[in-house]
Design a protein around this motif. Structure first.
Motif, mmCIF file in Angstrom:
data_model
loop_
_atom_site.group_PDB
_atom_site.id
_atom_site.type_symbol
_atom_site.label_atom_id
_atom_site.label_comp_id
_atom_site.label_asym_id
_atom_site.label_seq_id
_atom_site.Cartn_x
_atom_site.Cartn_y
_atom_site.Cartn_z
ATOM 1 N N GLN A 52 0.829 -1.194 0.000
ATOM 2 C CA GLN A 52 0.000 0.000 0.000
ATOM 3 C C GLN A 52 0.872 1.256 0.000
ATOM 4 N N SER A 82 -3.246 -0.522 -6.021
ATOM 5 C CA SER A 82 -3.880 -0.091 -4.768
ATOM 6 C C SER A 82 -2.938 0.725 -3.886
ATOM 7 N N SER A 106 -5.116 4.905 -7.148
ATOM 8 C CA SER A 106 -5.312 5.120 -5.709
ATOM 9 C C SER A 106 -4.223 5.986 -5.092
#
Length: 317
Positions: A52, A82, A106
């Motif tokens: 992430q 992501s 994202s």
């Protein structure tokens, strides 16, 4: 596991829980240690759960361009688009930046110091970066006002911009007011703006102050042409201005030591493969048995102080 035992085995944890735990580990441990522990841990580290936030700044400072591109592609592919944060130093090509933009659905924080990306590629792909809120393009010599204008027009959520220069980068330049004016015209929601050592005028800075009404920090250290009246600054009660006086202590050889790739010794070499990108859940057992560990060279360092390195000076307050 024995019946009635109140503890669960580590390999029974769900992948996103493992990813949260593994996020506290170093890049070296994630890529060379965790995959060898067990199948479930390897599965977790190969998926998006651990990626992430992708931070390979320290590693990328001394990697070869080829290794950097392969590493970046591998980690972004693992994140499956992501990732919310990407930090990498020294992107060498426009193609690498385009790859980053293609997988930025994202992305919120993007740090690309010392990258060799051009105005033209930024103008072409800036629309794909609409979700970013913080951007660092310090020491990107090929970037100028056109790139900043494109970013401002398409990145409406941007609240932080870091655009530092090294004193030696501006020796042959007359003015960079065009960059300041592009910021003023297109980035009204900025709260933090760092632009040390840009050749900008007082008028250009005043334009930023009147256009960016939410600004809380303005860093103009080393911008010697900027003369801001103290009474004027007091009319912006929420604003902190740093500079143009430079208080930081700068060691000149730090820049030279960190400015280019070197294939010399002085690091610990760790070899592993990037081919695991091609292995998915249904092939995990085969990958565990047969995967080679020789394709991509990672270099990790002892005693390398990224915080005090010359490429990242002047330091933010």
């Amino acid at each position: 596991m024995e019946e009635g035992c109140e503890f669960r085995s580590w390999d029974e944890l769900i992948p996103d829980a493992l990813g949260l735990i593994f996020s506290n580990l170093s890049l070296q441990e994630l890529l060379t240690v965790i995959p060898r522990v067990c199948k479930s841990w390897r599965k977790a580290v190969m998926g998006p759960y651990c990626w992430q936030e992708i931070d390979i700044v320290e590693w990328s400072q001394r990697s070869s361009p080829e290794s950097l591109d392969r590493m970046l592609q591998m980690l972004i592919t693992r994140s499956d688009g992501s990732h919310r944060k990407l930090s990498v130093s020294g992107l060498r090509t426009d193609a690498s930046f385009s790859f980053v933009a293609d997988h930025a659905k994202s992305l919120q924080t993007l740090r690309l110091p010392r990258s060799e990306i051009s105005d033209s590629v930024v103008e072409n792909v800036a629309w794909k970066l609409s979700t970013i809120t913080f951007l660092d393009v310090s020491y990107c010599k090929k970037l100028g006002a056109p790139a900043l204008e494109a970013i401002g027009k398409h990145c409406k959520l941007l609240t932080g911009l870091r655009r530092l220069k090294h004193p030696l980068e501006i020796v042959d330049k007359l003015s960079q007011d065009d960059e300041a004016l592009a910021i003023a015209a297109t980035m009204p929601k900025l709260k933090r703006l760092e632009m040390s050592y840009l050749l900008i005028s007082t008028e250009a800075v005043l334009k930023i102050l009147t256009s960016c009404c939410e600004l809380e920090l303005l860093d103009v250290r080393g911008c010697w042409n900027v003369k801001l009246d103290e009474k004027l600054i007091k009319t912006f009660p929420c604003l902190k201005v740093v500079g143009p006086l430079v208080i930081d202590c700068y060691e000149g050889n730090g820049w030279d030591d960190c400015s280019s790739y070197s294939g010399s010794s002085g690091y610990l070499a760790w070899d592993f493969v990037a081919d695991e990108m091609d292995y998915y859940d249904d092939e995990l057992d085969v990958a565990w048995e047969d995967e080679s560990m020789d394709d991509l060279e990672l270099r990790f360092y002892d005693g390398f102080d990224a915080d005090n390195a010359g490429f990242d000076w002047a330091q933010s307050p």
